[in-house]
Design a protein around this motif. Structure first.
Motif, short mmCIF file in Angstrom:
data_model
loop_
_atom_site.label_atom_id
_atom_site.label_comp_id
_atom_site.label_asym_id
_atom_site.label_seq_id
_atom_site.Cartn_x
_atom_site.Cartn_y
_atom_site.Cartn_z
N HIS A 1 17.31 13.43 -122.08
CA HIS A 1 16.07 12.67 -121.93
C HIS A 1 16.33 11.52 -120.96
CE1 HIS A 1 13.98 14.74 -125.23
NE2 HIS A 1 15.17 14.78 -125.81
N LEU A 2 15.71 11.60 -119.79
CA LEU A 2 15.96 10.61 -118.73
C LEU A 2 14.83 9.60 -118.59
CD1 LEU A 2 17.20 13.15 -116.02
CD2 LEU A 2 18.57 11.91 -117.71
N GLY A 3 13.64 9.98 -119.05
CA GLY A 3 12.48 9.09 -118.96
C GLY A 3 11.55 9.35 -120.11
N GLU A 4 10.30 8.96 -119.96
CA GLU A 4 9.33 9.11 -121.04
C GLU A 4 8.06 9.77 -120.50
OE1 GLU A 4 8.78 5.11 -122.21
OE2 GLU A 4 10.57 5.03 -123.49
N ALA A 5 7.65 10.83 -121.14
CA ALA A 5 6.36 11.45 -120.84
C ALA A 5 5.34 10.85 -121.79
CB ALA A 5 6.43 12.96 -121.00
N LYS A 6 4.24 10.34 -121.26
CA LYS A 6 3.27 9.61 -122.07
C LYS A 6 1.94 10.34 -122.11
CE LYS A 6 5.52 5.23 -120.95
NZ LYS A 6 5.36 3.87 -120.36
N LEU A 7 1.09 9.92 -123.03
CA LEU A 7 -0.20 10.54 -123.26
C LEU A 7 -0.99 10.63 -121.94
CD1 LEU A 7 -2.37 11.60 -125.21
CD2 LEU A 7 -3.10 9.23 -125.54
N GLY A 8 -1.49 11.84 -121.66
CA GLY A 8 -2.33 12.05 -120.48
C GLY A 8 -1.57 12.28 -119.20
N GLN A 9 -0.26 12.11 -119.21
CA GLN A 9 0.54 12.22 -117.99
C GLN A 9 0.62 13.67 -117.52
OE1 GLN A 9 4.32 10.37 -118.49
NE2 GLN A 9 5.13 10.96 -116.50
N ALA A 10 0.46 13.88 -116.22
CA ALA A 10 0.63 15.21 -115.63
C ALA A 10 2.11 15.47 -115.41
CB ALA A 10 -0.13 15.31 -114.32
N ILE A 11 2.58 16.60 -115.92
CA ILE A 11 3.99 16.95 -115.77
C ILE A 11 4.09 18.39 -115.26
CG2 ILE A 11 4.82 15.37 -117.55
CD1 ILE A 11 4.92 17.73 -119.49
#
Length: 496
Positions: A405-415
């Protein structure tokens, strides 16, 4: 399998909005006509709930969402559609007028379904030029999750229209049931009306509160009905002797004066206020939208549990979901694959939905593994290891995974995710998958995986066939020339 190519929805309330969401999420373009000034807001909120629910419901690859178009006139909305769903308020004069307008404006071969919950199709089709293609298509709320549709024809409805309508529902994850004779309120609402009538008497006579009554249903027979219905539940209640014994034992009770079923309670102001006040107390401050989301989460859990029932074959609505996912996986294999294999393959696109986040507002840990698994599955489909291949008894199993885990994926984020094939031989695939922030390209997480080709029936490793190896080879040769990604070969706790 017969499919809906383009849909039109006339009316965008609770039911109409549910139909719109169901069509859109099945990849079908939808033209909408609803003169209500807030139609787009109402429909938008329903679609948002539907997308949240679908994110929880299935990990199968969804088709690209259909295009939603709001039209200025009814004629503009229905002109090109092959399935038109009418969902205007439950008044015979209004529905008859709207359906006649739809009939005059749409293609002669278009199917027309009415969402009426009780009006007879013969009455609805009275003034239509092509009444043979009109039928009742009565769904249940929320339409985007509950899969049942009661299909009811009128006197002038053709058998062909009923047949085609029934065939067009499974590809959007719905189950049509043909009601053999038209009857007011059809089947589902007749049963609900009987229960509702008795429930109102129990509140009127102060036998219980609305919360107690709901508890009686949801903690007992409601759970049974969700997976067995009524008759199969009672068959089990008859023990080894089955339904005949049950009827013999409990049939005489039908003569007892237990019910006020045919007496209509007077919904006077006092009773309305009593029910309203108790309902407010039961809601305990939760808004309608919050209650809808709680309902959807619970329905998803029930559907997923039923999907695993009957030894993994699926049961009831869960089997329907399982079959629908089969359709989605099969369809995903025929979609366009990445043409540029000279770089890590971009295979999965997603947005972090409310169902994916934890108490910190970040994507929860198991969702990272889900995206990585979806990425590996997409690679497998690219090399011919699709649903049909697995059904023939062979597959690749994941035998090792290491996630960073290098970062944070947050609500609504496009990945999106990419896959680099580090190495391959006749049995193994060594992969390095990365989840990226689509806006910046920054790596959020990585997963190094080892996949092993297996003979699933024999339960052991096996050589991959030449047809698969031939598709792996060009990717492997090109990816061998790529730089080795940072993080390959790391173990837990290793210093940077």
């Amino acid at each position: 399998m017969s499919k809906i190519n383009k849909a039109a929805c006339v009316g965008g309330g609770v039911i109409g909005g549910g139909w719109i969401a169901r069509f859109l999420l099945a990849g079908i373009d939808v033209d909408v006509f609803d003169p209500h000034p807030e139609a787009s807001r109402i429909v938008g909120e329903v679609i948002a709930n539907a997308e949240r629910a679908y994110a929880m419901l299935t990990g199968a690859p969804q088709p690209p969402r259909g295009k939603l178009t709001y039209c200025e006139t009814l004629e503009e909305a229905v002109v090109d559609a092959d399935w038109i769903q009418e969902s205007v308020p439950e008044r015979l004069d209004l529905k008859r007028k709207v359906l006649t307008e739809i009939d005059a404006a749409c293609r002669p071969d278009a199917l027309i379904g009415s969402s009426t919950s009780g009006l007879l199709p013969t009455d609805l089709q009275r003034d239509m030029r092509f009444p043979e293609r009109l039928f009742v298509a009565h769904p249940y709320n929320p339409v985007y999750l509950l899969p049942l549709v009661e299909i009811v024809g009128g006197e002038k409805t053709s058998h062909g229209a009923i047949k085609v309508a029934m065939e067009k529902l499974p590809p959007i994850g719905m189950k049509g049931v043909h009601i053999a004779k038209e009857i007011e309120a059809f089947v589902g609402d007749r049963l609900l009306e009987a229960l509702w009538r008795e429930a109102l008497w129990l509140i009127h006579d102060d036998i219980c509160t609305v919360e107690t009554l709901d508890d009686v249903i949801r903690y007992s027979f409601g759970l049974r009905w969700a997976q067995m219905g009524l008759f199969q539940t009672y068959r089990i209640a008859g023990g080894e002797a089955g339904m005949r014994h049950f009827l013999a034992q409990f049939g005489p009770a039908l003569q007892w004066n237990w019910t006020k079923l045919m007496d209509v309670v007077d919904l006077d102001d006092a009773l309305v206020e009593k029910i309203g006040q108790q309902s407010d107390e039961q809601a305990d401050g939760l808004s309608i939208r919050e209650l809808e989301r709680i309902r959807d989460e619970n329905l998803v859990g029930i559907l997923q549990a039923l999907k695993g029932g009957h030894g993994g074959k699926g049961w009831g609505a869960g089997k329907l979901l399982k079959d629908f996912e089969h359709t989605l996986w099969t369809a995903s294999g025929s979609r366009k694959h990445p043409e540029d294999i000279a770089r890590p393959l971009r295979l999965v696109e997603a947005n972090v939905s409310p169902a994916w986040v934890d108490y910190n507002g970040h994507m929860t840990e198991h969702r990272y593994l889900q995206v990585f698994g979806d990425t590996s599955d997409a690679l497998l489909r690219l090399i011919g290891v699709d649903f049909a291949y697995v059904e023939r008894g062979h597959s690749y199993y994941t035998v090792e995974t290491h996630i960073r885990h290098l970062g944070e994926a947050k609500l609504g984020q496009a990945i999106h995710s990419t896959c680099q094939l580090l190495s391959a031989d006749e049995k193994r695939l060594h992969l390095f998958n990365t989840i990226h922030d689509t806006a910046t390209g920054q790596a959020i997480a990585t997963a190094e995986q080892m996949l092993l080709h297996v003979d699933a029936k024999a339960g052991k490793a096996a050589l991959a066939p030449g047809e698969v190896l031939s598709k792996i080879k060009p990717i492997s040769e090109v990816h061998a020339k790529l730089p080795i990604p940072d993080g390959v070969g790391r173990h837990v706790g290793q210093k940077r």
